[in-house]
Design an enzyme around this catalytic site. Sequence first.
Site, PDB file in Angstrom:
ATOM      1  CD1 TRP A 130      -2.599   1.677   0.408  1.00 12.81           C
ATOM      2  CD2 TRP A 130      -2.104   1.869   2.585  1.00 12.81           C
ATOM      3  NE1 TRP A 130      -3.354   2.711   0.927  1.00 12.81           N
ATOM      4  CE2 TRP A 130      -3.071   2.849   2.257  1.00 12.81           C
ATOM      5  CE3 TRP A 130      -1.644   1.788   3.899  1.00 12.81           C
ATOM      6  CZ2 TRP A 130      -3.571   3.748   3.189  1.00 12.81           C
ATOM      7  CZ3 TRP A 130      -2.147   2.679   4.829  1.00 12.81           C
ATOM      8  CH2 TRP A 130      -3.089   3.642   4.474  1.00 12.81           C
ATOM      9  CG  ASP A 211      -2.637  -3.304   6.918  1.00 10.28           C
ATOM     10  OD1 ASP A 211      -3.754  -3.211   7.460  1.00 10.28           O
ATOM     11  OD2 ASP A 211      -2.190  -2.429   6.139  1.00 10.28           O
ATOM     12  CE  LYS A 246     -10.504   0.293   2.170  1.00  3.86           C
ATOM     13  NZ  LYS A 246      -9.493   1.103   2.734  1.00  3.86           N
TER      14      LYS A 246
END
Length: 396
Positions: A130, A211, A246
């Site tokens: 990311w 993560d 999300k």
Amino acid sequence: MFEILTRLPTDPILGLLNQYRDDTNPAKVDLGVGVYKDETGHTPILSCVKQAEQQRLTEETSKVYIGPAGAMPFNKLMTELAFGHNHPALLADRIRTVSTPGGTGALKVAADFIQRCQPGAVIWVSDPTWANHSGLFKTAGLTVKTYPYYDYDNQCIKFDAMCQTLAQATEKDVILLHACCHNPCGADLSPTQWDKLATLISQTGSLPLIDMAYQGFGHGVDEDAYGVRVMAASVNNMLLCSSCSKNFGLYRERIGACSLVASDPQQADTALSVMLYAIRCNYSMPPAHGAAIVATILANAELKNLWLEELALMRERINHNRTMLVTHLHEQKVAKDFSFIAKEKGMFSFLGINEQQVQQLKQQYGIYMVDSSRISIAGISHQNVDYLARAIAAIL
Ligand code: LMR
């Protein structure tokens, strides 16, 4: 004082939001920032969230401070969601969890905590990862190094090369892993690969930092946590950063969690005290609203079932979009084989085109994606997929 500053470029992901908004092309397509969208391009509020918010509106009695750890019911439920109810580390009272402002807040808490354990520690991140990971860890004082991960030519994981590099990591190093739905490449470790990795990391004694920003977007809530659970069962120390942006659609409420796994309850309490100090020196306390919504949903069987259904719909739509894009590209008779997109998981995949072609798609067709050619699959719809496939075929 400010005269020494030089202007920094706009964030490579967030900058796309403005560019897309200002584009007047009626056919424009947003495949930029990783947010879920429905068929109409809208990011809806989940029904379970609406119901939990209504409940909270009537039940909330005070806005007093909640303290650096955040809300205890949320922390407990998030621990169970990530690790499972009967995880040995949970039963041994080795896990502590705090509420954080989003998954990014959790990563910052983890980074500050690591900086207190091992100042300047090396953190190994996947190549690629990311876009915000590197800046975030460096800002906290850590040293970022990369391990091989995605094979751009063959669209798979370079697992052997990854293990060879990580075998050299020491007990002073940290290894960042994506639990599922790898951002940006969408290629995830299989359960067998997680098993091997857990053995390797327990042998080197490095600290795994996982993560998990997309739990439930890959295969399912429990399936996506496989790596978290196997790793926590194999090592003495571990960190986990989770996000509710999300999977609960709570993007702007900024709610996530940071969990630590210690070798025993006493070490867990000591480590927690250090984490709480890091939080106090950073933002003092997390926001409460998102945590209360999530806790209300997870604690109520009916709301939890509704959430799981809504989450499954989001996951299935994304998976459907993947196959739909591959089919439409195939129909355009493009030479490149895009079938890998249907096999990858989560919000993202690379198209595998070069930066110049990415710019062409933007300028000539109003199709927006990150320069690396990462596309946010949720932005595809039945309305735009044909236009998208034709445009990709044209620039190829
Ligand atoms: C993304 O990668 O697009 C999302 O995680 C949103 C963000 O903050 O970058």
